[in-house]
Design a protein around this motif. Sequence first.
Motif, PDB file in Angstrom:
ATOM      1  N   MET A 113       0.841  -1.192   0.000  1.00 20.74           N
ATOM      2  CA  MET A 113       0.000   0.000   0.000  1.00 20.74           C
ATOM      3  C   MET A 113       0.880   1.247   0.000  1.00 20.74           C
ATOM      4  O   MET A 113       1.956   1.262   0.581  1.00 20.74           O
ATOM      5  CB  MET A 113      -0.899   0.030   1.239  1.00 20.74           C
ATOM      6  CG  MET A 113      -1.906  -1.089   1.328  1.00 20.74           C
ATOM      7  SD  MET A 113      -3.104  -1.077   0.023  1.00 20.74           S
ATOM      8  CE  MET A 113      -4.337  -0.022   0.706  1.00 20.74           C
ATOM      9  N   TRP A 114       0.364   2.290  -0.610  1.00 24.11           N
ATOM     10  CA  TRP A 114       0.981   3.618  -0.590  1.00 24.11           C
ATOM     11  C   TRP A 114       0.028   4.572   0.098  1.00 24.11           C
ATOM     12  O   TRP A 114      -1.192   4.405   0.003  1.00 24.11           O
ATOM     13  CB  TRP A 114       1.287   4.097  -2.010  1.00 24.11           C
ATOM     14  CG  TRP A 114       2.623   3.609  -2.459  1.00 24.11           C
ATOM     15  CD1 TRP A 114       2.932   2.364  -2.930  1.00 24.11           C
ATOM     16  CD2 TRP A 114       3.828   4.344  -2.425  1.00 24.11           C
ATOM     17  NE1 TRP A 114       4.267   2.288  -3.191  1.00 24.11           N
ATOM     18  CE2 TRP A 114       4.841   3.492  -2.900  1.00 24.11           C
ATOM     19  CE3 TRP A 114       4.165   5.645  -2.055  1.00 24.11           C
ATOM     20  CZ2 TRP A 114       6.162   3.892  -3.008  1.00 24.11           C
ATOM     21  CZ3 TRP A 114       5.482   6.040  -2.172  1.00 24.11           C
ATOM     22  CH2 TRP A 114       6.468   5.174  -2.646  1.00 24.11           C
ATOM     23  N   TYR A 115       0.566   5.541   0.785  1.00 28.01           N
ATOM     24  CA  TYR A 115      -0.236   6.480   1.563  1.00 28.01           C
ATOM     25  C   TYR A 115       0.045   7.914   1.133  1.00 28.01           C
ATOM     26  O   TYR A 115       1.192   8.291   0.941  1.00 28.01           O
ATOM     27  CB  TYR A 115       0.076   6.336   3.063  1.00 28.01           C
ATOM     28  CG  TYR A 115      -0.169   4.948   3.569  1.00 28.01           C
ATOM     29  CD1 TYR A 115      -1.419   4.595   4.057  1.00 28.01           C
ATOM     30  CD2 TYR A 115       0.821   3.975   3.523  1.00 28.01           C
ATOM     31  CE1 TYR A 115      -1.667   3.311   4.507  1.00 28.01           C
ATOM     32  CE2 TYR A 115       0.582   2.690   3.959  1.00 28.01           C
ATOM     33  CZ  TYR A 115      -0.665   2.361   4.451  1.00 28.01           C
ATOM     34  OH  TYR A 115      -0.912   1.080   4.878  1.00 28.01           O
ATOM     35  N   CYS A 163      -4.696   8.695   3.435  1.00 30.81           N
ATOM     36  CA  CYS A 163      -5.517   7.802   2.620  1.00 30.81           C
ATOM     37  C   CYS A 163      -4.589   6.750   2.015  1.00 30.81           C
ATOM     38  O   CYS A 163      -3.477   7.077   1.588  1.00 30.81           O
ATOM     39  CB  CYS A 163      -6.206   8.591   1.508  1.00 30.81           C
ATOM     40  SG  CYS A 163      -7.320   7.605   0.497  1.00 30.81           S
ATOM     41  N   ALA A 164      -5.037   5.494   1.986  1.00 31.01           N
ATOM     42  CA  ALA A 164      -4.240   4.394   1.437  1.00 31.01           C
ATOM     43  C   ALA A 164      -4.635   4.131  -0.018  1.00 31.01           C
ATOM     44  O   ALA A 164      -5.819   4.206  -0.376  1.00 31.01           O
ATOM     45  CB  ALA A 164      -4.460   3.133   2.264  1.00 31.01           C
ATOM     46  N   PHE A 165      -3.630   3.847  -0.825  1.00 29.61           N
ATOM     47  CA  PHE A 165      -3.826   3.505  -2.232  1.00 29.61           C
ATOM     48  C   PHE A 165      -3.122   2.181  -2.515  1.00 29.61           C
ATOM     49  O   PHE A 165      -1.997   1.975  -2.056  1.00 29.61           O
ATOM     50  CB  PHE A 165      -3.202   4.583  -3.138  1.00 29.61           C
ATOM     51  CG  PHE A 165      -3.913   5.896  -3.111  1.00 29.61           C
ATOM     52  CD1 PHE A 165      -4.802   6.247  -4.113  1.00 29.61           C
ATOM     53  CD2 PHE A 165      -3.689   6.797  -2.078  1.00 29.61           C
ATOM     54  CE1 PHE A 165      -5.456   7.461  -4.081  1.00 29.61           C
ATOM     55  CE2 PHE A 165      -4.338   8.019  -2.038  1.00 29.61           C
ATOM     56  CZ  PHE A 165      -5.223   8.353  -3.046  1.00 29.61           C
ATOM     57  N   PRO A 166      -3.760   1.303  -3.293  1.00 22.47           N
ATOM     58  CA  PRO A 166      -3.113   0.021  -3.585  1.00 22.47           C
ATOM     59  C   PRO A 166      -1.973   0.151  -4.586  1.00 22.47           C
ATOM     60  O   PRO A 166      -1.177  -0.768  -4.742  1.00 22.47           O
ATOM     61  CB  PRO A 166      -4.249  -0.836  -4.151  1.00 22.47           C
ATOM     62  CG  PRO A 166      -5.234   0.146  -4.685  1.00 22.47           C
ATOM     63  CD  PRO A 166      -5.110   1.379  -3.824  1.00 22.47           C
ATOM     64  N   LYS A 225      -1.164   5.862  -8.554  1.00 28.52           N
ATOM     65  CA  LYS A 225      -2.380   6.574  -8.141  1.00 28.52           C
ATOM     66  C   LYS A 225      -2.109   7.457  -6.926  1.00 28.52           C
ATOM     67  O   LYS A 225      -2.611   8.573  -6.835  1.00 28.52           O
ATOM     68  CB  LYS A 225      -3.505   5.589  -7.828  1.00 28.52           C
ATOM     69  CG  LYS A 225      -3.974   4.801  -9.023  1.00 28.52           C
ATOM     70  CD  LYS A 225      -5.062   5.513  -9.732  1.00 28.52           C
ATOM     71  CE  LYS A 225      -5.631   4.607 -10.816  1.00 28.52           C
ATOM     72  NZ  LYS A 225      -6.203   5.341 -11.898  1.00 28.52           N
ATOM     73  N   ALA A 226      -1.332   6.943  -5.984  1.00 23.64           N
ATOM     74  CA  ALA A 226      -1.004   7.728  -4.790  1.00 23.64           C
ATOM     75  C   ALA A 226      -0.234   8.993  -5.172  1.00 23.64           C
ATOM     76  O   ALA A 226      -0.562  10.090  -4.711  1.00 23.64           O
ATOM     77  CB  ALA A 226      -0.191   6.888  -3.809  1.00 23.64           C
TER      78      ALA A 226
END
Length: 89
Positions: free
Chosen positions: A1-3, A51-54, A58-59
């Motif tokens: 995950m990226w935040y 907010c977490a991004f898979p 996108k992050a």
Amino acid sequence: MWYVYIIRSVEFPEQEYTGASEDLKQRIPDHNAGKSAHTAKYKPWKLVWYCAFPDKRKALEFETYLKSHSGRAFAKKRLLSSAEVDGSR
């Protein structure tokens, strides 16, 4: 995950920083240890939103948007409560 995250200076609450990281639990202590030239001057910092991004792409796209003029307005209106924005919390 990226935040994607927003931190606010404890000593200078008008100072905020938006960033992205794969390891948010370590990134906040890094900011508070002065390891980022962009945030060292206003430490210590507190996390006010994330907010977490898979996916990394996108992050990073959302981080770029939040750093834009319209993205900062969006964050103040939709992501941060009015109490946090005016410093009454």
